[in-house]
Design an enzyme around this catalytic site. Structure first.
Site, PDB file in Angstrom:
ATOM      1  N   HIS A 306     -43.525 -13.627 -16.212  1.00  0.00           N
ATOM      2  CA  HIS A 306     -44.632 -13.251 -15.339  1.00  0.00           C
ATOM      3  C   HIS A 306     -45.812 -12.793 -16.179  1.00  0.00           C
ATOM      4  O   HIS A 306     -45.625 -12.151 -17.206  1.00  0.00           O
ATOM      5  CB  HIS A 306     -44.214 -12.132 -14.369  1.00  0.00           C
ATOM      6  CG  HIS A 306     -45.187 -11.930 -13.253  1.00  0.00           C
ATOM      7  ND1 HIS A 306     -46.329 -11.186 -13.402  1.00  0.00           N
ATOM      8  CD2 HIS A 306     -45.186 -12.390 -11.981  1.00  0.00           C
ATOM      9  CE1 HIS A 306     -46.995 -11.197 -12.255  1.00  0.00           C
ATOM     10  NE2 HIS A 306     -46.326 -11.916 -11.369  1.00  0.00           N
ATOM     11  N   ASP A 363     -40.507 -15.650  -7.683  1.00  0.00           N
ATOM     12  CA  ASP A 363     -40.567 -17.018  -7.135  1.00  0.00           C
ATOM     13  C   ASP A 363     -39.226 -17.731  -7.286  1.00  0.00           C
ATOM     14  O   ASP A 363     -38.877 -18.586  -6.480  1.00  0.00           O
ATOM     15  CB  ASP A 363     -41.641 -17.845  -7.865  1.00  0.00           C
ATOM     16  CG  ASP A 363     -43.002 -17.211  -7.748  1.00  0.00           C
ATOM     17  OD1 ASP A 363     -43.348 -16.778  -6.645  1.00  0.00           O
ATOM     18  OD2 ASP A 363     -43.711 -17.135  -8.768  1.00  0.00           O
TER      19      ASP A 363
HETATM   20  C1  MLT Z   1     -48.201 -12.581  -7.060  1.00  0.00           C
HETATM   21  O1  MLT Z   1     -47.383 -11.956  -6.382  1.00  0.00           O
HETATM   22  O2  MLT Z   1     -49.373 -12.736  -6.688  1.00  0.00           O
HETATM   23  C2  MLT Z   1     -47.719 -13.291  -8.281  1.00  0.00           C
HETATM   24  O3  MLT Z   1     -46.631 -12.646  -8.852  1.00  0.00           O
HETATM   25  C3  MLT Z   1     -48.793 -13.634  -9.267  1.00  0.00           C
HETATM   26  C4  MLT Z   1     -49.527 -12.513  -9.930  1.00  0.00           C
HETATM   27  O4  MLT Z   1     -49.430 -11.356  -9.618  1.00  0.00           O
HETATM   28  O5  MLT Z   1     -50.306 -12.843 -10.865  1.00  0.00           O
END
Ligand code: MLT
Length: 427
Positions: A306, A363
């Site tokens: 992430h 995800d």
């Molecule tokens: C989100 O929940 O929006 C995703 O994990 C992506 C992010 O935070 O950059």
């Protein structure tokens, strides 16, 4: 600690204030950098740029902390329901009973989507990706409620309630259209998640019995997705809204940003990747090797690592447990899930993945649960959008309330310098 930072450039030293957040995050306020020095900053992908000051969501990527308005994601996922979390994000406090009932009632009172919206939906080809229909129909809402063009004339709270009420209906309509089935009307006797499931999986004119295990799992997933500070789609909503574009137009832009496979679209990519591995004989070790040699193989693992979480994604921890519970309660036996477990095992134990912090993220697991709940793959990102809606609304409202200026980054121009124009015949 000094409360200014010094920058020396071209033989001169400049001072810039240091700003500290309520969780001791520090930032150098460079709002006057260009005026003072003639320089701008270059920060591709905004990895070091605090685009705003926000009181909505706190995230500590090093320690794996996520809080909405000060409440931990672990507490909210275990104890709250999605509408309560939506209220918390949008209005700053958990609702008391009366506030909750009024909020729910106002959402239910906007649940009927105008017939003209169905006409627009029917104009799309049958196999249109539902994210296209979702963003187009949300944008179209401004046409049906033109007072939304002018924030001063329009009632923002009414638009907020309408969006929360109608996004699940539009999503379910899109699914029904793809299946060639009649739409199911919203049922105001059901809670938010059960109502959505009934519109998705029920049949027009028949009563649909919602499985409480499925409704509970959906509630958890929507809470986990409800906000994530300045991610790509939320930044988009704020940026579009900063031009004074209306709420529907701004959220529609956010839906488009979310659709990308590097953002919300990743949950669809994860399951498609697992299906491809299965179709190729299910040899997980082969794909782990391919991922390790990504430069040569071009193979990319979706759902691992992430951008801001450096050790683990706290949502993934909660969702992994929820996935285990839901799969065993529903008795799901799916070969794709075995492949997922193999990849997860590799990512958690193989030094290549561990040292690069490529752990399974939210995800990875959300796609697995959605699949077990019977949600079709191309609807996964739509579900993410339904979950993220309260966050987008809260961020849009905050941006307006704090009167943020229009977002307008600068650039470093790297193109041609001045050239003489040549007539077509001379080129
Ligand atoms: C989100 O929940 O929006 C995703 O994990 C992506 C992010 O935070 O950059």
């Amino acid at each position: 600690m000094s409360n200014t930072a010094e920058l020396s450039v071209d033989g001169k030293t400049y001072q810039f204030p240091i700003v500290e957040g309520s969780e001791q995050e520090k930032a150098i306020d460079i709002s006057n950098l260009r005026d003072q020095t003639g320089y701008v900053t270059l920060d591709k992908g905004y990895k070091n740029t605090g685009a705003t000051q926000s009181a909505i969501t706190f995230l500590d990527g090093e320690q794996g902390i996520l809080r909405y308005r000060g409440y931990s994601i672990e507490d909210l996922a275990a104890k709250a329901n999605f509408l309560g979390v939506a209220y918390l994000l949008i209005y700053g406090e958990l609702p008391n009973q009366q506030q909750y009932q009024e909020f729910e009632k106002s959402i239910q009172s906007h649940s009927q989507v105008k017939e003209g919206m169905q006409t627009i939906l029917n104009g799309f080809p049958q196999d249109t990706h539902p994210m296209i229909e979702l963003s187009s129909l949300v944008n179209a809402l401004s046409a049906f409620y033109p007072d939304s063009y002018n924030e001063k004339a329009g009632d923002t709270e009414e638009h907020v309630a309408r969006l929360l009420a109608q996004l699940p209906t539009i999503a379910a309509w899109s699914y029904k259209k793809a299946k060639g089935q009649a739409t199911v009307q919203p049922n105001n006797n059901l809670d938010y998640c059960s109502n959505f499931l009934s519109m998705m999986f029920g049949q027009a004119g028949e009563e649909y019995k919602v499985d409480p295990v499925v409704a509970e799992a959906l509630n958890t997933l929507l809470i986990l997705h409800a906000d994530h500070e300045q991610n790509c789609s939320t930044s988009t909503v704020r940026l579009v809204g900063s031009s004074q574009a209306n709420l529907y137009a701004s959220i529609s832009a956010g839906i488009n940003a979310l659709w990308g496979p590097l953002h919300g679209g990743a949950n669809q990519e994860v399951i498609e990747m697992l299906e491809d591995i299965k179709a190729d004989g299910g040899d997980v070790a082969k794909y782990v090797d391919m991922a390790k040699n990504a430069k040569q193989t071009g193979f990319r693992l979706f759902g691992f690592g992430h951008r801001v979480y450096k050790n683990f994604d706290p949502r993934a921890k909660i969702i992994k447990k929820a996935a285990d519970d839901v799969l065993s309660k529903l008795g799901v036996n799916d070969p794709v899930l075995e492949i997922a477990k193999g990849l997860e095992e590799a990512a958690l134990n193989d030094d290549y993945f561990v040292s690069r912090k490529l752990y399974p993220n939210v995800d990875f697991y959300s796609g697995i649960i959605y699949r077990a709940l019977g949600i079709p793959t191309n609807m996964f990102t739509v579900l993410f959008a339904i979950g993220r809606l309260p966050g987008w609304i809260a961020q849009w409202k905050e941006m307006r309330a704090t009167k943020e200026p229009i977002g307008r980054p600068r650039q470093i121009y790297v193109g041609s310098t001045l050239r003489d124009f040549k007539a077509l015949a001379d080129r």
